[in-house]
Every structure is written in C-alpha cells, then in structure tokens.
Design an enzyme around this catalytic site. Structure first.
Site, PDB file in Angstrom:
ATOM      1  N   MET A  38       0.687  -1.486  -0.160  1.00 17.52           N
ATOM      2  CA  MET A  38      -0.079  -0.145   0.047  1.00 17.52           C
ATOM      3  C   MET A  38       0.702   1.351  -0.059  1.00 17.52           C
ATOM      4  O   MET A  38       0.272   2.283   0.397  1.00 17.52           O
ATOM      5  CB  MET A  38      -1.042  -0.039   1.155  1.00 17.52           C
ATOM      6  CG  MET A  38      -1.682  -1.030   0.976  1.00 17.52           C
ATOM      7  SD  MET A  38      -3.300  -0.808   2.054  1.00 17.52           S
ATOM      8  CE  MET A  38      -2.674  -0.710   3.606  1.00 17.52           C
ATOM      9  N   GLY A  44      10.786  -3.005   5.788  1.00 16.30           N
ATOM     10  CA  GLY A  44      10.117  -4.267   5.670  1.00 16.30           C
ATOM     11  C   GLY A  44       9.699  -4.533   4.306  1.00 16.30           C
ATOM     12  O   GLY A  44      10.045  -5.631   3.598  1.00 16.30           O
ATOM     13  N   HIS A  45       9.190  -3.522   3.580  1.00 15.15           N
ATOM     14  CA  HIS A  45       8.877  -3.593   2.071  1.00 15.15           C
ATOM     15  C   HIS A  45      10.317  -3.852   1.307  1.00 15.15           C
ATOM     16  O   HIS A  45      10.415  -4.740   0.356  1.00 15.15           O
ATOM     17  CB  HIS A  45       8.211  -2.405   1.636  1.00 15.15           C
ATOM     18  CG  HIS A  45       6.902  -1.981   2.031  1.00 15.15           C
ATOM     19  ND1 HIS A  45       6.817  -1.099   2.795  1.00 15.15           N
ATOM     20  CD2 HIS A  45       5.855  -2.768   2.145  1.00 15.15           C
ATOM     21  CE1 HIS A  45       5.333  -0.832   3.368  1.00 15.15           C
ATOM     22  NE2 HIS A  45       4.834  -1.898   2.964  1.00 15.15           N
ATOM     23  N   LYS A 157       4.905 -10.072   9.100  1.00 11.87           N
ATOM     24  CA  LYS A 157       4.108  -9.098   9.966  1.00 11.87           C
ATOM     25  C   LYS A 157       2.693  -9.238   9.933  1.00 11.87           C
ATOM     26  O   LYS A 157       2.015  -8.977  10.928  1.00 11.87           O
ATOM     27  CB  LYS A 157       4.632  -7.776   9.383  1.00 11.87           C
ATOM     28  CG  LYS A 157       3.817  -6.704   9.858  1.00 11.87           C
ATOM     29  CD  LYS A 157       4.092  -6.071  11.113  1.00 11.87           C
ATOM     30  CE  LYS A 157       3.585  -4.679  11.539  1.00 11.87           C
ATOM     31  NZ  LYS A 157       2.336  -4.309  10.956  1.00 11.87           N
ATOM     32  N   ASP A 158       2.093  -9.590   8.671  1.00  3.92           N
ATOM     33  CA  ASP A 158       0.632  -9.495   8.696  1.00  3.92           C
ATOM     34  C   ASP A 158       0.466 -11.132   8.568  1.00  3.92           C
ATOM     35  O   ASP A 158       0.208 -11.431   7.453  1.00  3.92           O
ATOM     36  CB  ASP A 158       0.134  -8.974   7.398  1.00  3.92           C
ATOM     37  CG  ASP A 158       0.380  -7.469   7.594  1.00  3.92           C
ATOM     38  OD1 ASP A 158      -0.196  -6.813   8.470  1.00  3.92           O
ATOM     39  OD2 ASP A 158       1.229  -6.896   7.056  1.00  3.92           O
ATOM     40  N   ARG A 195       2.319   2.643   9.355  1.00  2.00           N
ATOM     41  CA  ARG A 195       1.488   3.369  10.326  1.00  2.00           C
ATOM     42  C   ARG A 195       2.410   4.057  11.578  1.00  2.00           C
ATOM     43  O   ARG A 195       1.976   4.769  12.126  1.00  2.00           O
ATOM     44  CB  ARG A 195       0.472   2.571  10.770  1.00  2.00           C
ATOM     45  CG  ARG A 195      -0.710   2.198   9.718  1.00  2.00           C
ATOM     46  CD  ARG A 195      -2.015   1.525  10.349  1.00  2.00           C
ATOM     47  NE  ARG A 195      -3.065   1.505   9.573  1.00  2.00           N
ATOM     48  CZ  ARG A 195      -3.410   0.639   8.768  1.00  2.00           C
ATOM     49  NH1 ARG A 195      -2.777  -0.527   8.742  1.00  2.00           N
ATOM     50  NH2 ARG A 195      -4.336   0.635   7.964  1.00  2.00           N
TER      51      ARG A 195
END
Ligand code: AMP
Length: 291
Positions: A38, A44-45, A157-158, A195
């Site tokens: 997103m 992390g990405h 993470k998700d 976030r």
C-alpha cells in the site's frame, strides 16, 4: 520489457498506471515476482523486494491503498501516500516495474463479486475489522490477475493475511507461488510499519510494549500455552497504565493454519498475535512460538 534493449536500471523503475501499460511492460518479462504493497514503503517492504529480486527476472511492486479493506471509521483518507518516494526506494532495490493504479482503474464499478475469506477471516483482525479480509483477498486476486506473477511475496508481519492468501491460492487453484518473508523490526524492536509514521515520540515508547509482550510470551514457551498468554498479558497490562496508554485490542495464541485459539495442552507451532491502539494509531505484531 517492451524496449528492444534491456532497460537501464539507472533510469529507475518503469511506473505504470493502467492494466494496458502493465501488460506492455510485462510482454517479455520472464519469471515475474510481485510484491503487493500500500506504499509509504519502508525497510520491511525493502526486504520483500530483495527476496523477490533473488528469484525473479522482473520484479513488480504494486502500490495501491485498497479502499475495500478499510472500514468506514478507519484511516483510508489519511493513510500516508508518497509515490515519488516509493518509486525512488523501488529504484534502490532494483525493482523493474511499479504498478500504481488509480482507484477507478482497480474498481471501475462498485465491487459486486468479492472473495469470502471464510471462518479464518472472521477471527482476530477480521473480528476487529469486519470485511477487512474480504477486501484484502479480493484485491490480491485482482492484482494476481492483472500482473499474472509466477510468485508473490508477503510479510509475516501480517501473519493472518499471509495465511489467508495461502488458502486463497490453494482453495481457488490460483497459479501463483506464495513466498513468505520474516518480519523486519526497527532497532528498538517495533515492527516496521507505514503506520509508525503516525506515532509521536511518546506514543512510540508506549508502542514498544507490543514487541516486548511478544518476546515475553515467546520466552515462556517451555511453560505451555497458558504461560505464554500470561507472560504477554502481564506486559500489556503494565503498558495500559503508561502515558500515553497502550489500549489492547486482542492478544491471542493461535494455530498458524486456522488462527483459532490453541488449547492449554497444545504442542507445536503457534502464532502469538497482538493488536493495540496508541492514541489514534492501531498497530499489530506477532511472533511464531513453538510449544
Ligand atoms: P502494506 O504496505 O502494509 O500492505 O504491506 C505490504 C507487504 O509488506 C505485506 O505483505 C506486509 O506483510 C509486508 N510488510 C509490512 N511490514 C513488514 C515488516 N515490518 N516486515 C516484513 N514484511 C512487512
């Protein structure tokens, strides 16, 4: 790539906005790896892109803030958006194509047909965010159909999301391989997240209780499921008294295949998952715990 000569990586990634441009860019792409995001990209990405780069001839990063996975009172409107910054970061990671569609390109009509996430999609994140995983699985299916990747990379993470995406692919026979990437953490232990940019310095200190609780839980693994839950809960209870307080949403020790709570005597791999609010920011984190 549509060019006759190979694309010069120094020029940075090709940014495409429509399905047609995407198809042209991927005309002769070889093995394609997709990293769905997103945007507001962070370390992390980057770690997902590096995994993709190792295995793909062409790496595609999608940048799309998916309205379908946000509830009416959530942060869709204020979610951080920075396509130039994201494109530059993708360039640093040797990404070939950034697919950044407009909302109307992905959803030209109000979405009528969606992907039901089933019982696993109603637990934890799904219970707190009704419809969230229907939105996630629907956009992931659309991205797979638009990009047609050989594989796609998702972050641990998700954890519930990647478990559901694996079931999406298995249950609907989608021709794509799912690659998992470990959670990247900032040096203070907080899981990297777009976030995190919402947090004030004080809120960030309070937010550190999330990863502290997970570590405390994992450290209690030899005592069994109840000891893990208890150790993590104790840290969260302390953090609820901090200023600003951490307001827990859920803390759960679950089966990684179903996200249902494990019984007290459970043995084997589990996921200890937590969600909490600090101020207006909702954060999630998890660790694997082997009982
Ligand atoms: P998002 O942009 O937040 O939707 O995340 C896009 C992808 O990056 C998802 O597969 C996430 O699980 C993954 N991701 C986000 N944060 C992290 C992190 N700290 N470590 C590893 N993967 C992550």
């Amino acid at each position: 790539m549509t060019e006759t000569a190979p694309r010069d990586p120094a020029r940075g990634p090709l940014v495409v906005r429509t399905a047609k441009e995407l198809r042209a860019a991927l005309a002769d792409a070889g093995r394609v790896g997709l990293v769905p995001t997103m945007g507001a990209l962070h370390g992390g990405h980057r770690s997902l892109m590096r995994l993709a780069r190792e295995q793909a001839d062409t790496v595609v990063v999608s940048v799309f803030v998916n309205p379908l996975q946000f509830g009416p009172d959530e942060d869709f409107d204020r979610y951080p958006r920075d396509l130039p910054g994201d494109t530059a970061l993708c360039g640093e990671e040797g990404v070939d194509v950034v697919f950044a569609p407009e909302t109307a390109t992905v959803y030209p009509l109000p979405q009528m047909v969606t992907v039901d996430a089933g019982a696993m999609g109603e637990r934890l994140e799904g219970a707190s965010r009704p419809g969230h995983f229907t939105g996630v699985l629907t956009v992931v299916t659309k991205l797979f159909n638009l990009v047609r990747p050989d594989f796609a990379v998702f972050g641990a993470k998700d954890a519930q999301q990647i478990a559901l995406v694996r079931r999406l692919v298995a249950d609907l026979d989608l021709p794509v391989e799912i690659v998992g990437a470990p959670t990247l953490r900032d040096p203070d232990g907080l899981a990297s997240s777009s976030r995190n940019a919402y947090l004030s310095d004080e809120e960030r200190v309070s937010a550190l209780a999330l990863s502290r609780a997970l570590r405390a839980g994992a450290d209690a693994a030899s005592g069994g499921a109840e000891a893990v839950r208890e150790a993590a809960r104790a840290v969260l209870e302390e953090a609820a008294k901090a200023d600003p307080p951490l307001e827990p949403d859920y803390l759960a020790l679950v089966d990684p295949a179903t996200f249902a709570d494990v019984a007290a005597g459970h043995r084997g791999e589990t996921v200890l998952a937590v969600a909490a609010r600090v101020g207006a920011t909702r954060l999630i984190d998890n660790v694997s715990v082997n009982l």
